[in-house]
Structure formats: structure tokens, C-alpha cells
Motif scaffolding. Structure first.
Motif, short mmCIF file in Angstrom:
data_model
loop_
_atom_site.label_atom_id
_atom_site.label_comp_id
_atom_site.label_asym_id
_atom_site.label_seq_id
_atom_site.Cartn_x
_atom_site.Cartn_y
_atom_site.Cartn_z
N ASP A 160 32.28 37.97 14.83
CA ASP A 160 32.11 36.96 15.88
C ASP A 160 31.09 35.90 15.50
O ASP A 160 31.06 34.81 16.08
N LYS A 161 30.22 36.20 14.52
CA LYS A 161 29.20 35.25 14.09
C LYS A 161 29.71 34.32 12.98
O LYS A 161 28.98 33.44 12.52
N MET A 162 30.95 34.55 12.54
CA MET A 162 31.52 33.75 11.45
C MET A 162 32.60 32.82 11.97
O MET A 162 33.17 33.03 13.04
N GLU A 163 32.89 31.79 11.19
CA GLU A 163 33.95 30.85 11.52
C GLU A 163 34.80 30.59 10.29
O GLU A 163 34.29 30.56 9.16
N VAL A 164 36.09 30.41 10.52
CA VAL A 164 36.98 30.06 9.42
C VAL A 164 36.59 28.70 8.86
O VAL A 164 36.34 27.76 9.63
N GLY A 165 36.48 28.60 7.57
CA GLY A 165 36.08 27.35 6.93
C GLY A 165 34.63 27.35 6.49
O GLY A 165 34.22 26.49 5.70
N ALA A 166 33.83 28.31 7.00
CA ALA A 166 32.41 28.35 6.64
C ALA A 166 32.23 28.81 5.20
O ALA A 166 33.00 29.60 4.68
N ARG A 167 31.19 28.26 4.56
CA ARG A 167 30.84 28.71 3.22
C ARG A 167 30.20 30.09 3.32
O ARG A 167 29.55 30.42 4.32
N CYS A 168 30.39 30.89 2.28
CA CYS A 168 29.87 32.24 2.35
C CYS A 168 29.51 32.77 0.96
O CYS A 168 29.88 32.19 -0.06
N GLU A 169 28.78 33.88 0.99
CA GLU A 169 28.42 34.58 -0.23
C GLU A 169 28.80 36.04 -0.05
O GLU A 169 28.50 36.65 0.98
N VAL A 170 29.48 36.61 -1.04
CA VAL A 170 29.94 38.00 -0.96
C VAL A 170 29.11 38.85 -1.91
O VAL A 170 29.05 38.59 -3.12
N ASP A 171 28.45 39.87 -1.36
CA ASP A 171 27.60 40.76 -2.17
C ASP A 171 28.00 42.19 -1.89
O ASP A 171 27.44 42.87 -1.04
N ASN A 172 29.01 42.66 -2.64
CA ASN A 172 29.49 44.04 -2.51
C ASN A 172 29.00 44.83 -3.71
O ASN A 172 29.38 44.55 -4.85
N PRO A 173 28.14 45.83 -3.51
CA PRO A 173 27.59 46.61 -4.63
C PRO A 173 28.66 47.24 -5.52
O PRO A 173 28.42 47.49 -6.70
N LYS A 174 29.84 47.48 -4.95
CA LYS A 174 30.91 48.12 -5.72
C LYS A 174 31.65 47.14 -6.62
O LYS A 174 32.32 47.56 -7.56
N THR A 175 31.53 45.84 -6.32
CA THR A 175 32.23 44.83 -7.13
C THR A 175 31.29 43.68 -7.47
O THR A 175 31.48 42.56 -7.02
N PRO A 176 30.23 43.95 -8.26
CA PRO A 176 29.33 42.87 -8.66
C PRO A 176 30.05 41.92 -9.60
O PRO A 176 31.11 42.25 -10.15
N PRO A 177 29.49 40.70 -9.80
CA PRO A 177 28.26 40.17 -9.24
C PRO A 177 28.50 39.49 -7.89
O PRO A 177 29.61 39.54 -7.36
N VAL A 178 27.45 38.85 -7.35
CA VAL A 178 27.56 38.10 -6.11
C VAL A 178 28.50 36.92 -6.33
O VAL A 178 28.42 36.22 -7.33
N LYS A 179 29.41 36.70 -5.37
CA LYS A 179 30.41 35.63 -5.50
C LYS A 179 30.33 34.69 -4.30
O LYS A 179 29.98 35.11 -3.20
N ARG A 180 30.67 33.42 -4.53
CA ARG A 180 30.68 32.43 -3.45
C ARG A 180 32.09 31.94 -3.16
O ARG A 180 32.96 31.97 -4.04
N GLY A 181 32.27 31.49 -1.93
CA GLY A 181 33.57 30.98 -1.55
C GLY A 181 33.56 30.46 -0.13
O GLY A 181 32.51 30.10 0.41
N ALA A 182 34.76 30.44 0.48
CA ALA A 182 34.90 29.95 1.85
C ALA A 182 35.66 30.99 2.68
O ALA A 182 36.60 31.62 2.19
N VAL A 183 35.24 31.16 3.93
CA VAL A 183 35.91 32.08 4.84
C VAL A 183 37.26 31.48 5.23
O VAL A 183 37.34 30.35 5.71
N MET A 184 38.33 32.24 5.04
CA MET A 184 39.67 31.74 5.34
C MET A 184 40.39 32.56 6.41
O MET A 184 41.36 32.11 7.00
N TYR A 185 39.90 33.78 6.66
CA TYR A 185 40.56 34.63 7.65
C TYR A 185 39.55 35.59 8.26
O TYR A 185 38.67 36.12 7.56
N LEU A 186 39.70 35.83 9.56
CA LEU A 186 38.84 36.77 10.29
C LEU A 186 39.71 37.62 11.20
O LEU A 186 40.45 37.08 12.03
#
Length: 248
Positions: A160-186
């Protein structure tokens, strides 16, 4: 007058390759066996026919030094030493013939037939009440359901705190490294339970093109899309990183 004799080792260790496959193996042979006997052993190792095979000897510099063509001669009569390679050629068979798995008849069993078997892993787990068949008390079941509901609620709150189109950073310890992108689906998906964030990455570090198992959730190039649990996604001012691709 003194008598001298030349003593050589009775075994030789060589690498075996063949024209039928890309695999190699190391074997030891007695030097006093005949080439005909050697061909019989190599037939079991390579699959080449003993009656038609040709044996080529290569030294450690991978230069051919001999052809072992005399069936009655002993292996030790040829200049074959430890570390050399014997390459077996069978002109009657196709290269890679034993590596083409498409020609292998596969055993297939329907899910219903598998469920009816009594000698399967599934049947073993059912008999011993293991894994998903483990018996749990009503109290434990209630605790697990409560824990699951709390997890879903937490995921929903993060979504609920996110919006489609927002820039984001993904930090999943199981799939490093940290990746950047855009939110496309919620939201929820058909491929897994819970809530998910669909991300279009800035680089081809994803696993799909915004679709999973035939259902499309958003559009992006192949390998630029991915789905991540909300807890691993942070939205904010995360501009695309400059990797210096415009510089020479």
C-alpha cells in the motif's frame, strides 16, 4: 663382460577420448596386452566397435606420435607413456551419437498413476506422515494459520506504500547484488501465494518479460522483469546508475 637389461614399468596411465563423444576418462593398462585386447577394453569404455576402431596415440603436447594398428603387437611396443592420450576413432558411427538424448525413450508417468503407486517417495511420506502429511495438533494448525495471516497483512501494508511507476531498489539476500528498477505491478499472482512486486530492472538481470506461466502482469524486455516479495523492495529516489557505457 657385464650384462645389462632395460626395465620399464609394466603399467601405463593414459587419457581416453573418442570420436563418439566429448567425454574423456583416465585409465591404466598393462603394457603386455595386445592391441586386440586393448580394443576390447576400449570398446567398453567408448562404445566404439573393436572390429572397426582406430587408435591414435598423442603425446603431452597433443601431437600424434603413433597409430596402434597392429592387433598382434603389444601395447608396450608403441611409444605410449604416462600422461599421453589414446584417441579412439570409429568411422562406422556418428559423432555425438551417444550424447543425443532426444533419441532416448523417456519413461513418463501421469500424476494420477504416480499417486496410486505404493513404492514411491510420495507413498513413503504418506505412510510415515512426513512433510506435508505430518499430523499437527489443532493448536499448532491455528498458530500456523495466524502466522500466515499476519505475514499476508504485513505484505499488504508494504504494498500500500508503493505506487506503480515508482523507482525502486531490490535487495534480496538470496539473489545479490542490489538491483535498481521501476515498480510495474503490485498485487497477487497466479504463480504463487501472497503479494508480489513486479519490477522492470534497469539491466537484464531478471528472469522474465513481465509474464509468468503464460499470464502477463506487465510489459518489458526479456530478462528485464522479475517478481519480488515486498519486504525486499524499497521505493525512493533511485535514478538509473551510470555504468560508463558511453565512454571508450
Amino acid at each position: 663382460m657385464a650384462q645389462y637389461s632395460v626395465i620399464t614399468q609394466s603399467l601405463v596411465s593414459v587419457q581416453i577420448t573418442s570420436s563418439l563423444s566429448s567425454f574423456a576418462s583416465e585409465r591404466r593398462f598393462q603394457k603386455d596386452i595386445t592391441i586386440a585386447e586393448l580394443k576390447g577394453k576400449l570398446e567398453l569404455i567408448t562404445g566404439c566397435s573393436a572390429g572397426t576402431m582406430q587408435i591414435q596415440a598423442f603425446n603431452k603436447d597433443d601431437k600424434q606420435v603413433a597409430s596402434l594398428s597392429d592387433d598382434s603387437a603389444m601395447l608396450g611396443s608403441y611409444p605410449v607413456d604416462d600422461g599421453m592420450r589414446l584417441h579412439v576413432v570409429d568411422p562406422t558411427k556418428k559423432a555425438g551419437e551417444f550424447e543425443d538424448l532426444s533419441k532416448v525413450e523417456k519413461f513418463e508417468l501421469s500424476e494420477d498413476a504416480y499417486n496410486k503407486r505404493t513404492d514411491s517417495v510420495l507413498a513413503f511420506k504418506k505412510r510415515h506422515k512426513m512433510g506435508q502429511f505430518k499430523e499437527i495438533s489443532p493448536e499448532e494448525q491455528e498458530r500456523q494459520e495466524k502466522e500466515k495471516a499476519e505475514k499476508l497483512q504485513k505484505e499488504k501494508e508494504l504494498l500500500d506504500k508503493m505506487e506503480v511507476g515508482a523507482r525502486c531498489e531490490v535487495d534480496n539476500p538470496k539473489t545479490p547484488p542490489v538491483k535498481r528498477g521501476a515498480v510495474m505491478y503490485l498485487g497477487t499472482t497466479d504463480f504463487a501465494t501472497g503479494y508480489w512486486v513486479g519490477v522492470k530492472y534497469d539491466e537484464p538481470v531478471g528472469k522474465n518479460d513481465g509474464s509468468v506461466k503464460g499470464k502477463r502482469y506487465f510489459e518489458c524486455q526479456p530478462n528485464y522483469g522479475g517478481f519480488v516479495k515486498p519486504e525486499f523492495v524499497t521505493v525512493g529516489d533511485f535514478p538509473e546508475e551510470d555504468f560508463g557505457l558511453d565512454e571508450m
